[in-house]
Design an enzyme around this catalytic site. Structure first.
Site, PDB file in Angstrom:
ATOM      1  N   ASP A  33      -0.400  -0.567   3.103  1.00 25.49           N
ATOM      2  CA  ASP A  33      -1.470   0.305   2.585  1.00 25.49           C
ATOM      3  C   ASP A  33      -2.684   0.194   3.519  1.00 25.49           C
ATOM      4  O   ASP A  33      -3.030  -0.907   3.954  1.00 25.49           O
ATOM      5  CB  ASP A  33      -1.849  -0.118   1.164  1.00 25.49           C
ATOM      6  CG  ASP A  33      -2.667   0.944   0.457  1.00 25.49           C
ATOM      7  OD1 ASP A  33      -2.153   1.527  -0.507  1.00 25.49           O
ATOM      8  OD2 ASP A  33      -3.820   1.197   0.884  1.00 25.49           O
ATOM      9  N   HIS A  49      10.880  13.710  -1.712  1.00 27.45           N
ATOM     10  CA  HIS A  49       9.611  13.923  -2.410  1.00 27.45           C
ATOM     11  C   HIS A  49       9.811  14.022  -3.925  1.00 27.45           C
ATOM     12  O   HIS A  49      10.520  14.894  -4.411  1.00 27.45           O
ATOM     13  CB  HIS A  49       8.938  15.212  -1.899  1.00 27.45           C
ATOM     14  CG  HIS A  49       7.613  15.470  -2.521  1.00 27.45           C
ATOM     15  ND1 HIS A  49       6.422  15.083  -1.937  1.00 27.45           N
ATOM     16  CD2 HIS A  49       7.277  16.041  -3.704  1.00 27.45           C
ATOM     17  CE1 HIS A  49       5.420  15.417  -2.730  1.00 27.45           C
ATOM     18  NE2 HIS A  49       5.919  15.999  -3.809  1.00 27.45           N
ATOM     19  N   GLY A  94      -5.710   7.006 -11.462  1.00 26.04           N
ATOM     20  CA  GLY A  94      -6.073   6.723 -10.073  1.00 26.04           C
ATOM     21  C   GLY A  94      -5.038   7.174  -9.059  1.00 26.04           C
ATOM     22  O   GLY A  94      -5.118   6.801  -7.889  1.00 26.04           O
ATOM     23  N   HIS A  99       3.014  11.980  -4.146  1.00 24.01           N
ATOM     24  CA  HIS A  99       4.390  11.670  -3.712  1.00 24.01           C
ATOM     25  C   HIS A  99       4.598  10.248  -4.237  1.00 24.01           C
ATOM     26  O   HIS A  99       3.881   9.320  -3.813  1.00 24.01           O
ATOM     27  CB  HIS A  99       4.465  11.752  -2.180  1.00 24.01           C
ATOM     28  CG  HIS A  99       5.798  11.382  -1.585  1.00 24.01           C
ATOM     29  ND1 HIS A  99       6.397  12.130  -0.587  1.00 24.01           N
ATOM     30  CD2 HIS A  99       6.623  10.336  -1.812  1.00 24.01           C
ATOM     31  CE1 HIS A  99       7.548  11.562  -0.236  1.00 24.01           C
ATOM     32  NE2 HIS A  99       7.702  10.468  -0.960  1.00 24.01           N
ATOM     33  N   HIS A 101       5.067   6.579  -5.283  1.00 21.63           N
ATOM     34  CA  HIS A 101       5.046   5.375  -4.448  1.00 21.63           C
ATOM     35  C   HIS A 101       4.771   4.167  -5.338  1.00 21.63           C
ATOM     36  O   HIS A 101       4.007   4.237  -6.294  1.00 21.63           O
ATOM     37  CB  HIS A 101       3.980   5.476  -3.349  1.00 21.63           C
ATOM     38  CG  HIS A 101       2.627   5.827  -3.863  1.00 21.63           C
ATOM     39  ND1 HIS A 101       2.275   7.124  -4.171  1.00 21.63           N
ATOM     40  CD2 HIS A 101       1.555   5.062  -4.174  1.00 21.63           C
ATOM     41  CE1 HIS A 101       1.042   7.136  -4.632  1.00 21.63           C
ATOM     42  NE2 HIS A 101       0.568   5.899  -4.647  1.00 21.63           N
ATOM     43  N   HIS A 103       3.149   0.456  -5.427  1.00 20.19           N
ATOM     44  CA  HIS A 103       2.284  -0.529  -4.757  1.00 20.19           C
ATOM     45  C   HIS A 103       2.887  -1.905  -4.992  1.00 20.19           C
ATOM     46  O   HIS A 103       3.091  -2.292  -6.159  1.00 20.19           O
ATOM     47  CB  HIS A 103       0.879  -0.552  -5.372  1.00 20.19           C
ATOM     48  CG  HIS A 103       0.096   0.708  -5.199  1.00 20.19           C
ATOM     49  ND1 HIS A 103      -0.912   0.839  -4.274  1.00 20.19           N
ATOM     50  CD2 HIS A 103       0.150   1.895  -5.853  1.00 20.19           C
ATOM     51  CE1 HIS A 103      -1.445   2.034  -4.366  1.00 20.19           C
ATOM     52  NE2 HIS A 103      -0.822   2.698  -5.323  1.00 20.19           N
TER      53      HIS A 103
HETATM   54  P1  AMP Z   1      -2.531   5.973  -5.366  1.00 24.11           P
HETATM   55  O1  AMP Z   1      -4.005   5.863  -5.570  1.00 24.11           O
HETATM   56  O2  AMP Z   1      -1.695   5.176  -6.304  1.00 24.11           O
HETATM   57  O3  AMP Z   1      -2.068   7.420  -5.260  1.00 24.11           O
HETATM   58  O4  AMP Z   1      -2.257   5.267  -3.961  1.00 24.11           O
HETATM   59  C1  AMP Z   1      -2.355   5.903  -2.742  1.00 24.11           C
HETATM   60  C2  AMP Z   1      -2.483   4.789  -1.746  1.00 24.11           C
HETATM   61  O5  AMP Z   1      -2.149   5.296  -0.463  1.00 24.11           O
HETATM   62  C3  AMP Z   1      -3.892   4.198  -1.620  1.00 24.11           C
HETATM   63  O6  AMP Z   1      -3.849   2.803  -1.912  1.00 24.11           O
HETATM   64  C4  AMP Z   1      -4.281   4.476  -0.166  1.00 24.11           C
HETATM   65  O7  AMP Z   1      -5.019   3.421   0.392  1.00 24.11           O
HETATM   66  C5  AMP Z   1      -2.924   4.647   0.494  1.00 24.11           C
HETATM   67  N1  AMP Z   1      -2.900   5.491   1.678  1.00 24.11           N
HETATM   68  C6  AMP Z   1      -3.395   6.741   1.814  1.00 24.11           C
HETATM   69  N2  AMP Z   1      -3.161   7.218   3.050  1.00 24.11           N
HETATM   70  C7  AMP Z   1      -2.465   6.250   3.703  1.00 24.11           C
HETATM   71  C8  AMP Z   1      -1.921   6.128   5.023  1.00 24.11           C
HETATM   72  N3  AMP Z   1      -2.044   7.114   5.920  1.00 24.11           N
HETATM   73  N4  AMP Z   1      -1.290   4.979   5.359  1.00 24.11           N
HETATM   74  C9  AMP Z   1      -1.176   3.969   4.456  1.00 24.11           C
HETATM   75  N5  AMP Z   1      -1.666   4.025   3.201  1.00 24.11           N
HETATM   76  C10 AMP Z   1      -2.299   5.144   2.831  1.00 24.11           C
HETATM   77 ZN    ZN Z   2       5.978  14.136  -0.182  1.00 24.88          ZN
END
Ligand code: AMP
Ligand code: ZN
Length: 112
Positions: A33, A49, A94, A99, A101, A103
């Site tokens: 991240d 996706h 939040g 897409h 994911h 954490h």
């Molecule tokens: P969420 O808030 O659960 O949608 O998490 C999205 C996460 O993606 C956040 O923790 C961002 O810091 C992370 N993020 C966004 N763009 C990138 C990127 N290009 N590379 C790595 N992490 C990213």
């Molecule tokens: Zn996607």
């Protein structure tokens, strides 16, 4: 591979945007991240996706189980096997990238 135009994580999967890869196989990519919230903060992204974890669960429960396996593997490789697994789902939770994911937070004793 199903992908969506203008989706940042589809672009990372397609290598159109760089990422710091931690793990990859045929169905998922895991990368660091950019704004880490723990000593080790990795995102596990399905290559296909899906807009959120509910869509994964509804259409491919094996993939969801696989994401948990990959989280555990990362936590064992990077730390002592303890980890926090978070799927933010919806704007008020939040979720900022639509897409799905996971954490993975690990690498230290986490704040409660
Ligand atoms: P969420 O808030 O659960 O949608 O998490 C999205 C996460 O993606 C956040 O923790 C961002 O810091 C992370 N993020 C966004 N763009 C990138 C990127 N290009 N590379 C790595 N992490 C990213
Ligand atoms: Zn996607």
């Amino acid at each position: 591979m199903e992908s969506e135009k203008d989706c940042i994580f589809c672009k990372i999967v397609a290598r159109e945007i760089p990422s710091q890869k931690v793990y990859e196989d045929e169905s998922v990519l895991a990368f660091k991240d950019i704004h880490p919230m723990a000593k080790v903060h990795v995102l596990i992204v399905p290559k296909r996706h899906f807009k959120n974890v509910e869509e994964i669960a509804a259409s491919d429960s094996d993939l969801l189980a696989h994401i948990v396996e990959v989280a555990s593997k990362i936590a064992n490789e990077k730390y002592n096997g303890s980890y926090r697994l978070v799927f933010n789902t919806g704007l008020d939770a939040g979720q900022t990238v639509f897409h799905a994911h996971a954490h993975v937070l690990t690498g230290e004793k986490l704040a409660e």
